[in-house]
Scaffold this motif. Structure first.
Motif, PDB file in Angstrom:
ATOM      1  N   ASN A   1      81.023  71.361 -41.784  1.00 18.94           N
ATOM      2  CA  ASN A   1      79.402  72.291 -41.976  1.00 18.94           C
ATOM      3  C   ASN A   1      79.863  73.055 -43.280  1.00 18.94           C
ATOM      4  O   ASN A   1      79.084  73.136 -44.391  1.00 18.94           O
ATOM      5  N   LEU A   2      80.745  73.835 -43.198  1.00 16.61           N
ATOM      6  CA  LEU A   2      81.144  74.813 -44.346  1.00 16.61           C
ATOM      7  C   LEU A   2      81.336  74.286 -45.428  1.00 16.61           C
ATOM      8  O   LEU A   2      81.104  74.567 -46.675  1.00 16.61           O
ATOM      9  N   LYS A   3      82.217  73.081 -45.464  1.00 14.02           N
ATOM     10  CA  LYS A   3      82.522  72.435 -46.741  1.00 14.02           C
ATOM     11  C   LYS A   3      81.367  71.686 -47.130  1.00 14.02           C
ATOM     12  O   LYS A   3      81.056  71.866 -48.355  1.00 14.02           O
ATOM     13  N   ASN A   4      80.434  71.069 -46.542  1.00 15.10           N
ATOM     14  CA  ASN A   4      79.179  70.446 -47.078  1.00 15.10           C
ATOM     15  C   ASN A   4      78.222  71.490 -47.363  1.00 15.10           C
ATOM     16  O   ASN A   4      77.346  70.968 -48.484  1.00 15.10           O
ATOM     17  N   ASP A   5      78.129  72.518 -46.914  1.00 17.02           N
ATOM     18  CA  ASP A   5      77.222  73.486 -47.415  1.00 17.02           C
ATOM     19  C   ASP A   5      77.542  74.367 -48.652  1.00 17.02           C
ATOM     20  O   ASP A   5      76.914  75.193 -49.238  1.00 17.02           O
ATOM     21  N   GLY A   6      78.774  74.054 -49.206  1.00 25.18           N
ATOM     22  CA  GLY A   6      78.826  74.816 -50.295  1.00 25.18           C
ATOM     23  C   GLY A   6      80.110  75.933 -50.143  1.00 25.18           C
ATOM     24  O   GLY A   6      80.567  76.512 -51.294  1.00 25.18           O
ATOM     25  N   THR A   7      80.095  76.664 -48.880  1.00 26.02           N
ATOM     26  CA  THR A   7      80.907  77.615 -48.707  1.00 26.02           C
ATOM     27  C   THR A   7      82.447  77.383 -48.977  1.00 26.02           C
ATOM     28  O   THR A   7      82.935  78.219 -49.770  1.00 26.02           O
ATOM     29  N   PHE A   8      82.916  76.283 -49.006  1.00 29.25           N
ATOM     30  CA  PHE A   8      84.179  75.851 -49.585  1.00 29.25           C
ATOM     31  C   PHE A   8      84.174  75.161 -50.578  1.00 29.25           C
ATOM     32  O   PHE A   8      83.454  74.223 -50.498  1.00 29.25           O
ATOM     33  N   LYS A   9      85.037  75.506 -51.631  1.00 25.61           N
ATOM     34  CA  LYS A   9      84.985  74.723 -52.979  1.00 25.61           C
ATOM     35  C   LYS A   9      86.016  73.607 -53.044  1.00 25.61           C
ATOM     36  O   LYS A   9      87.144  74.114 -52.709  1.00 25.61           O
ATOM     37  N   VAL A  10      85.737  72.646 -53.616  1.00 22.78           N
ATOM     38  CA  VAL A  10      86.843  71.539 -53.559  1.00 22.78           C
ATOM     39  C   VAL A  10      87.587  71.873 -54.772  1.00 22.78           C
ATOM     40  O   VAL A  10      87.290  72.755 -55.528  1.00 22.78           O
ATOM     41  N   GLY A  11      88.978  71.701 -54.520  1.00 21.63           N
ATOM     42  CA  GLY A  11      90.062  72.231 -55.318  1.00 21.63           C
ATOM     43  C   GLY A  11      90.630  73.437 -55.065  1.00 21.63           C
ATOM     44  O   GLY A  11      91.735  73.883 -55.414  1.00 21.63           O
ATOM     45  N   LYS A  12      89.532  74.324 -54.721  1.00 21.51           N
ATOM     46  CA  LYS A  12      90.323  75.742 -54.358  1.00 21.51           C
ATOM     47  C   LYS A  12      90.649  75.958 -52.780  1.00 21.51           C
ATOM     48  O   LYS A  12      91.403  76.455 -52.460  1.00 21.51           O
ATOM     49  N   ASP A  13      89.442  75.584 -52.000  1.00 15.65           N
ATOM     50  CA  ASP A  13      89.615  75.461 -50.597  1.00 15.65           C
ATOM     51  C   ASP A  13      90.076  74.310 -49.845  1.00 15.65           C
ATOM     52  O   ASP A  13      90.692  74.199 -48.714  1.00 15.65           O
ATOM     53  N   PHE A  14      89.801  73.125 -50.613  1.00 10.44           N
ATOM     54  CA  PHE A  14      90.274  71.979 -50.029  1.00 10.44           C
ATOM     55  C   PHE A  14      90.397  70.849 -51.006  1.00 10.44           C
ATOM     56  O   PHE A  14      89.884  70.865 -52.074  1.00 10.44           O
ATOM     57  N   ARG A  15      91.052  69.817 -50.430  1.00 14.76           N
ATOM     58  CA  ARG A  15      91.452  68.750 -51.371  1.00 14.76           C
ATOM     59  C   ARG A  15      91.392  67.234 -50.630  1.00 14.76           C
ATOM     60  O   ARG A  15      91.708  67.266 -49.372  1.00 14.76           O
ATOM     61  N   ASP A  16      90.847  66.273 -51.107  1.00 13.23           N
ATOM     62  CA  ASP A  16      90.982  65.013 -50.707  1.00 13.23           C
ATOM     63  C   ASP A  16      92.242  64.372 -51.102  1.00 13.23           C
ATOM     64  O   ASP A  16      92.515  64.168 -52.239  1.00 13.23           O
ATOM     65  N   VAL A  17      93.103  64.092 -50.118  1.00 12.88           N
ATOM     66  CA  VAL A  17      94.346  63.351 -50.583  1.00 12.88           C
ATOM     67  C   VAL A  17      94.584  62.116 -49.930  1.00 12.88           C
ATOM     68  O   VAL A  17      95.853  61.756 -49.767  1.00 12.88           O
ATOM     69  N   ARG A  18      93.381  61.254 -49.758  1.00 15.97           N
ATOM     70  CA  ARG A  18      93.543  59.962 -49.368  1.00 15.97           C
ATOM     71  C   ARG A  18      94.404  59.133 -50.379  1.00 15.97           C
ATOM     72  O   ARG A  18      94.495  59.563 -51.526  1.00 15.97           O
TER      73      ARG A  18
ATOM     74  N   GLY B   1      83.641  70.386 -36.484  1.00 12.79           N
ATOM     75  CA  GLY B   1      82.071  70.211 -37.078  1.00 12.79           C
ATOM     76  C   GLY B   1      81.714  71.523 -37.969  1.00 12.79           C
ATOM     77  O   GLY B   1      81.258  71.389 -38.876  1.00 12.79           O
ATOM     78  N   HIS B   2      82.236  72.516 -37.544  1.00 17.30           N
ATOM     79  CA  HIS B   2      81.781  73.867 -38.303  1.00 17.30           C
ATOM     80  C   HIS B   2      82.597  73.869 -39.710  1.00 17.30           C
ATOM     81  O   HIS B   2      82.189  74.110 -40.487  1.00 17.30           O
ATOM     82  N   LEU B   3      83.922  73.226 -39.628  1.00 13.70           N
ATOM     83  CA  LEU B   3      84.663  73.307 -40.694  1.00 13.70           C
ATOM     84  C   LEU B   3      84.028  72.404 -41.799  1.00 13.70           C
ATOM     85  O   LEU B   3      83.902  72.673 -42.838  1.00 13.70           O
TER      86      LEU B   3
END
Length: 76
Positions: free
Chosen positions: A32-49, A28-30
């Motif tokens: 929340n950090l993604k959703n609040d913009g702390t982690f950036k798409v492409g740099k910190d996480f990717r959707d690989v579905r 949940g904390h991970l």
């Protein structure tokens, strides 16, 4: 963001379960950090579905996450 065909992810990109284990935080904390913009798409996480997938599947760049979490908010 969907992974492009033929573009392999390096070993630094890990599943959600590995990321939360290595970081010592809850799922949940991970997210929340993604959703609040702390982690950036492409740099910190990717959707690989898969292109036909309904639910997002994320890969996380562990070194970037560790670096971001080690900095205070004044450095982000």
């Amino acid at each position: 963001m969907v992974k492009k065909a033929g573009r392999p992810l390096s070993a630094d990109w890990v599943s959600t379960s590995v990321a939360i284990s290595e970081l010592g935080i809850s799922r949940g904390h991970l997210f929340n950090l993604k959703n609040d913009g702390t982690f950036k798409v492409g740099k910190d996480f990717r959707d690989v579905r898969r292109s036909s997938g309904m639910r997002a599947t994320y890969k996380w760049h562990l070194p970037n996450l560790q670096k971001t979490l080690s900095l205070g908010p004044e450095f982000r």
